[in-house]
Scaffold this motif. Sequence first.
Motif, short mmCIF file in Angstrom:
data_model
loop_
_atom_site.label_atom_id
_atom_site.label_comp_id
_atom_site.label_asym_id
_atom_site.label_seq_id
_atom_site.Cartn_x
_atom_site.Cartn_y
_atom_site.Cartn_z
N SER A 1 35.56 37.20 57.59
CA SER A 1 35.05 38.70 57.94
C SER A 1 35.03 39.76 56.66
O SER A 1 34.27 40.63 56.66
CB SER A 1 35.95 39.18 59.01
N ASN B 1 39.04 33.08 59.55
CA ASN B 1 38.16 33.99 60.15
C ASN B 1 38.47 35.37 59.63
O ASN B 1 37.53 36.05 59.53
CB ASN B 1 38.17 33.98 61.62
N LYS C 1 38.49 45.69 63.94
CA LYS C 1 37.93 44.96 65.04
C LYS C 1 39.12 44.55 65.98
O LYS C 1 40.24 44.33 65.58
CB LYS C 1 37.34 43.59 64.58
#
Length: 144
Positions: free
Chosen positions: A134, A130, A76
């Motif tokens: 994820s 985070n 990402k």
Amino acid sequence: MHISLEKTIVKIVVKNAAEKIFFLRRSGVHPLYKGQLDLPGGLSEKNENPIETATRELKEETGLVIDSIPTLLFYKKILISNETINYYLYFVNVDSLDSSNIKLSSEHKSFEMIPVNQIKNIDLSQLTDNYILSAIDFLKQNPT
């Protein structure tokens, strides 16, 4: 003048032959994440590729050395203000994990092996990192 910052963050999922995923439990070194689940990983160093980061961080945080090349699960690109974060999640199978060979860094206080079929039961509401959120969300949707 506009300065753009870029960093690479890598996490690695380690699964043993018993179909269990190796998770770490954070110590108080990271006050925001104290006691939370984590996966081995961290920031890439200068001139280091993501696979090198994954294997280095695994060794630094756990003492584990892998002899196979990790597989990329996802990548990402995250844009925050003037910062670009490249986030990679890798995966590696190992035959076994001998707990006597595990040497945790000061960043982590313990580890646990969570069966793949129990990943779906991890309570994400207690996690604030985070990157681990994820990773666990990905594992819930894509059992390895």
